[in-house]
Design an enzyme around this catalytic site. Structure first.
Site, PDB file in Angstrom:
ATOM      1  CG  ASP A  23      42.796  40.872  74.305  1.00 18.87           C
ATOM      2  OD1 ASP A  23      43.652  40.165  74.856  1.00 18.87           O
ATOM      3  OD2 ASP A  23      41.666  40.471  73.998  1.00 18.87           O
ATOM      4  CG  ASN A  31      46.006  29.507  70.719  1.00 19.36           C
ATOM      5  OD1 ASN A  31      46.785  29.396  69.788  1.00 19.36           O
ATOM      6  ND2 ASN A  31      46.329  30.098  71.847  1.00 19.36           N
ATOM      7  CG  ASP A  66      45.129  37.235  73.280  1.00 19.16           C
ATOM      8  OD1 ASP A  66      45.112  37.188  74.517  1.00 19.16           O
ATOM      9  OD2 ASP A  66      44.114  37.471  72.598  1.00 19.16           O
TER      10      ASP A  66
END
Length: 173
Positions: A23, A31, A66
């Site tokens: 992760d 983002n 992600d």
């Protein structure tokens, strides 16, 4: 699909099969700050770094958002931890896209073919290890299951040392 195939193969062969969840730490910040296009570019970079560091037999999958999953057939948890360290270190070398460096948290679990463990339990164990890594401060690797104990190596004798230094075979005795 591969997550359903490997435990069956592992049960048939008797070899262990770890699952690693990766992760990206602080990805949401990227983002939210730079936009989804920049986030996608970063995810492509991460996937390429992971692919470059894996062995040909390892299987990389996008797990969601992600997160990536790496299935490592015929691999012991101890070896999977070494691979996880390589991946974590390589991900931190990706050039930052913000003022903060990027890192990854990793969670590992090993499928034990003798346990009759269900697939969901196996995946949840890796997920649990991943969330523990995130809680422990990110850029961390955690695992579920026991790492094998490494036996203490016997001392090298004087004859063996001399043989090693001279390139000759040591006498047994």
């Amino acid at each position: 699909n591969q997550l359903e195939i490997e435990p069956a193969r592992t049960t048939r062969t008797g070899n262990p099969c770890p699952l690693m969840l990766v992760d990206s730490d602080n990805f949401k910040l990227l983002n939210d700050t730079k936009g989804h296009d920049e986030g996608n570019k970063y995810l492509i970079s991460v996937s390429q770094v992971i692919l470059d560091k894996l062995r040909p037999t390892d299987i990389l999958c996008r797990y969601g958002g992600d997160e990536f999953a790496v299935i490592m057939p015929a691999t012991y948890l101890f070896d999977a931890m070494q691979i996880a360290r390589r991946l974590r270190d390589a991900i931190t070398e990706i050039p930052p896209r913000l003022d903060i460096p990027f890192s990854a948290s990793l969670g590992l679990a090993e499928y034990d073919p003798s346990s009759g463990q269900e697939l969901g339990v196996f995946v949840n164990a890796a997920d649990k290890a991943l969330y523990r890594a995130k809680r422990e401060g990110k850029n961390t690797i955690c695992h579920e299951g026991k790492l094998p104990k490494i036996g203490k190596a016997a001392s090298v004798t004087q004859d063996e040392k001399a043989a090693l230094l001279s390139g000759k075979k040591a006498k047994k005795g």
